[in-house]
Design a protein around this motif. Structure first.
Motif, PDB file in Angstrom:
ATOM      1  N   GLU A  36       0.852  -1.183   0.000  1.00 30.34           N
ATOM      2  CA  GLU A  36       0.000   0.000   0.000  1.00 30.34           C
ATOM      3  C   GLU A  36       0.892   1.239   0.000  1.00 30.34           C
ATOM      4  O   GLU A  36       1.977   1.221   0.585  1.00 30.34           O
ATOM      5  CB  GLU A  36      -0.882   0.004   1.243  1.00 30.34           C
ATOM      6  N   PRO A  37       0.435   2.328  -0.617  1.00 29.16           N
ATOM      7  CA  PRO A  37       1.246   3.556  -0.594  1.00 29.16           C
ATOM      8  C   PRO A  37       1.519   4.013   0.840  1.00 29.16           C
ATOM      9  O   PRO A  37       0.668   3.882   1.718  1.00 29.16           O
ATOM     10  CB  PRO A  37       0.376   4.578  -1.319  1.00 29.16           C
ATOM     11  N   GLU A  38       2.708   4.523   1.072  1.00 28.99           N
ATOM     12  CA  GLU A  38       3.059   5.050   2.387  1.00 28.99           C
ATOM     13  C   GLU A  38       2.253   6.327   2.655  1.00 28.99           C
ATOM     14  O   GLU A  38       1.927   7.068   1.732  1.00 28.99           O
ATOM     15  CB  GLU A  38       4.546   5.385   2.451  1.00 28.99           C
ATOM     16  N   VAL A  39       1.972   6.569   3.909  1.00 27.59           N
ATOM     17  CA  VAL A  39       1.275   7.779   4.343  1.00 27.59           C
ATOM     18  C   VAL A  39       2.230   8.533   5.257  1.00 27.59           C
ATOM     19  O   VAL A  39       2.721   7.976   6.249  1.00 27.59           O
ATOM     20  CB  VAL A  39      -0.033   7.429   5.084  1.00 27.59           C
ATOM     21  N   ILE A  40       2.510   9.774   4.921  1.00 25.00           N
ATOM     22  CA  ILE A  40       3.511  10.544   5.665  1.00 25.00           C
ATOM     23  C   ILE A  40       3.215  10.558   7.159  1.00 25.00           C
ATOM     24  O   ILE A  40       4.099  10.309   7.984  1.00 25.00           O
ATOM     25  CB  ILE A  40       3.623  11.981   5.115  1.00 25.00           C
ATOM     26  N   GLU A  41       1.977  10.835   7.522  1.00 18.79           N
ATOM     27  CA  GLU A  41       1.626  11.001   8.928  1.00 18.79           C
ATOM     28  C   GLU A  41       1.760   9.726   9.762  1.00 18.79           C
ATOM     29  O   GLU A  41       1.889   9.800  10.983  1.00 18.79           O
ATOM     30  CB  GLU A  41       0.195  11.539   9.060  1.00 18.79           C
ATOM     31  N   THR A  42       1.751   8.564   9.136  1.00 18.33           N
ATOM     32  CA  THR A  42       1.846   7.303   9.881  1.00 18.33           C
ATOM     33  C   THR A  42       3.151   6.552   9.626  1.00 18.33           C
ATOM     34  O   THR A  42       3.336   5.453  10.145  1.00 18.33           O
ATOM     35  CB  THR A  42       0.661   6.373   9.539  1.00 18.33           C
ATOM     36  N   LEU A  63       2.325  17.794   0.803  1.00 21.73           N
ATOM     37  CA  LEU A  63       3.777  17.823   0.868  1.00 21.73           C
ATOM     38  C   LEU A  63       4.191  18.501   2.176  1.00 21.73           C
ATOM     39  O   LEU A  63       3.508  19.395   2.656  1.00 21.73           O
ATOM     40  CB  LEU A  63       4.277  18.634  -0.328  1.00 21.73           C
ATOM     41  N   TYR A  64       5.293  18.051   2.759  1.00 20.68           N
ATOM     42  CA  TYR A  64       5.833  18.674   3.966  1.00 20.68           C
ATOM     43  C   TYR A  64       7.205  19.252   3.632  1.00 20.68           C
ATOM     44  O   TYR A  64       7.970  18.653   2.878  1.00 20.68           O
ATOM     45  CB  TYR A  64       6.010  17.642   5.080  1.00 20.68           C
ATOM     46  N   TYR A  65       7.520  20.414   4.233  1.00 18.49           N
ATOM     47  CA  TYR A  65       8.860  20.971   4.053  1.00 18.49           C
ATOM     48  C   TYR A  65       9.299  21.695   5.325  1.00 18.49           C
ATOM     49  O   TYR A  65       8.487  22.118   6.139  1.00 18.49           O
ATOM     50  CB  TYR A  65       8.929  21.921   2.852  1.00 18.49           C
ATOM     51  N   LYS A  66      10.622  21.780   5.447  1.00 12.97           N
ATOM     52  CA  LYS A  66      11.233  22.468   6.596  1.00 12.97           C
ATOM     53  C   LYS A  66      12.460  23.197   6.079  1.00 12.97           C
ATOM     54  O   LYS A  66      13.302  22.616   5.387  1.00 12.97           O
ATOM     55  CB  LYS A  66      11.632  21.437   7.650  1.00 12.97           C
ATOM     56  N   SER A  67      12.556  24.470   6.420  1.00 11.98           N
ATOM     57  CA  SER A  67      13.710  25.262   6.016  1.00 11.98           C
ATOM     58  C   SER A  67      14.874  24.955   6.964  1.00 11.98           C
ATOM     59  O   SER A  67      14.743  25.081   8.170  1.00 11.98           O
ATOM     60  CB  SER A  67      13.365  26.753   6.055  1.00 11.98           C
ATOM     61  N   VAL A 143       7.928  14.207   0.270  1.00 12.54           N
ATOM     62  CA  VAL A 143       6.994  14.147  -0.844  1.00 12.54           C
ATOM     63  C   VAL A 143       6.145  12.878  -0.748  1.00 12.54           C
ATOM     64  O   VAL A 143       6.678  11.772  -0.734  1.00 12.54           O
ATOM     65  CB  VAL A 143       7.754  14.162  -2.193  1.00 12.54           C
ATOM     66  N   PRO A 144       4.812  13.032  -0.696  1.00 14.87           N
ATOM     67  CA  PRO A 144       3.951  11.849  -0.668  1.00 14.87           C
ATOM     68  C   PRO A 144       3.993  11.122  -2.011  1.00 14.87           C
ATOM     69  O   PRO A 144       4.342  11.723  -3.036  1.00 14.87           O
ATOM     70  CB  PRO A 144       2.559  12.424  -0.387  1.00 14.87           C
ATOM     71  N   ILE A 158      13.305   2.206  -6.184  1.00 17.10           N
ATOM     72  CA  ILE A 158      12.182   2.944  -5.599  1.00 17.10           C
ATOM     73  C   ILE A 158      10.902   2.160  -5.833  1.00 17.10           C
ATOM     74  O   ILE A 158      10.395   2.095  -6.947  1.00 17.10           O
ATOM     75  CB  ILE A 158      12.060   4.355  -6.201  1.00 17.10           C
ATOM     76  N   PRO A 159      10.356   1.550  -4.776  1.00 18.85           N
ATOM     77  CA  PRO A 159       9.130   0.759  -4.921  1.00 18.85           C
ATOM     78  C   PRO A 159       7.903   1.650  -5.136  1.00 18.85           C
ATOM     79  O   PRO A 159       7.917   2.836  -4.804  1.00 18.85           O
ATOM     80  CB  PRO A 159       9.006   0.019  -3.589  1.00 18.85           C
ATOM     81  N   PRO A 160       6.840   1.071  -5.664  1.00 15.84           N
ATOM     82  CA  PRO A 160       5.597   1.822  -5.815  1.00 15.84           C
ATOM     83  C   PRO A 160       5.095   2.307  -4.452  1.00 15.84           C
ATOM     84  O   PRO A 160       5.311   1.653  -3.435  1.00 15.84           O
ATOM     85  CB  PRO A 160       4.609   0.809  -6.388  1.00 15.84           C
ATOM     86  N   GLY A 161       4.453   3.463  -4.448  1.00 13.23           N
ATOM     87  CA  GLY A 161       3.860   3.985  -3.228  1.00 13.23           C
ATOM     88  C   GLY A 161       4.857   4.550  -2.236  1.00 13.23           C
ATOM     89  O   GLY A 161       4.539   4.711  -1.059  1.00 13.23           O
ATOM     90  N   SER A 162       6.068   4.877  -2.692  1.00 15.86           N
ATOM     91  CA  SER A 162       7.124   5.348  -1.781  1.00 15.86           C
ATOM     92  C   SER A 162       7.063   6.841  -1.523  1.00 15.86           C
ATOM     93  O   SER A 162       6.839   7.641  -2.428  1.00 15.86           O
ATOM     94  CB  SER A 162       8.504   5.038  -2.364  1.00 15.86           C
ATOM     95  N   ILE A 163       7.316   7.193  -0.268  1.00  9.17           N
ATOM     96  CA  ILE A 163       7.553   8.579   0.109  1.00  9.17           C
ATOM     97  C   ILE A 163       9.001   8.894  -0.272  1.00  9.17           C
ATOM     98  O   ILE A 163       9.891   8.077  -0.083  1.00  9.17           O
ATOM     99  CB  ILE A 163       7.364   8.770   1.626  1.00  9.17           C
TER     100      ILE A 163
END
Length: 182
Positions: A36-42, A63-67, A143-144, A158-163
């Motif tokens: 299953e595709p990865e979910v950033i929050e989990t 998408l999440y980012y941090k300077s 990147v989701p 890089i597998p399918p569904g990868s962050i």
């Protein structure tokens, strides 16, 4: 000739079935099983990535980012700009991917970002992740899958569904080049 016709009649359904299987979105196109595709929050990111999600900004697209460093000057990477970005890339499990430098024209909302000189594609999450960066700025971008490679294998790495996790360093915006001076 009749025997040849019979072989084509037998091969046509087999060819059609093979084509449908190859085009099916339910099969992996690389080594290993599709998950299953990865979910950033989990996702439990590898410790080497030093990701504390609460320190990141989440965009409307997920998408999440941090300077890491803000950079200098007043010029910000905007839609349609030609930018040069040095990057490191990792999977969420800490697997390092080949670092590099990418020069591309940023998407403008109607046109996707394109690399120079090859006019290749840039994943939408990378293009979105450098939005608003200044020269010399460094940003970590998470990147989701739907803004990276989706449910597709990229090579055998890089597998399918990868962050995808990127550390991007803005080297150039249009004709302005980062000199490294403060």
């Amino acid at each position: 000739m009749q025997m040849f016709d019979l072989k084509i009649e037998l091969l046509a359904p087999l060819f059609l079935a093979a084509t449908l299987v190859a085009c099916s979105d339910d099969l992996s196109m690389g080594p290993g099983e599709r998950s299953e595709p990865e979910v950033i929050e989990t996702t439990n990111f590898h410790a080497s990535l030093e990701i504390t999600l609460s320190e990141y900004t989440k965009t409307e697209t997920g998408l999440y980012y941090k300077s890491i460093e803000d950079g200098k000057g007043t010029i910000l990477a905007a839609a349609g700009d030609t930018v040069s970005v040095y990057y490191g890339a990792w999977l969420s499990n800490g697997t390092a991917l080949d670092p590099g430098e990418i020069i591309f024209v940023r998407g403008d909302g109607t046109t996707a970002a394109k690399t120079l000189p090859g006019e290749g594609a840039v994943i939408p999450g990378f293009d979105q992740g450098v939005e608003g960066m200044k020269l010399g700025g460094i940003r970590q971008i998470i990147v989701p899958p739907d803004l990276a490679y989706g449910n597709n294998w990229v090579g055998s790495v890089i597998p399918p569904g990868s962050i995808m996790v990127f550390r991007a360093h803005m080297n150039r915006i249009n004709d302005r080049i980062n000199s490294g001076d403060s």
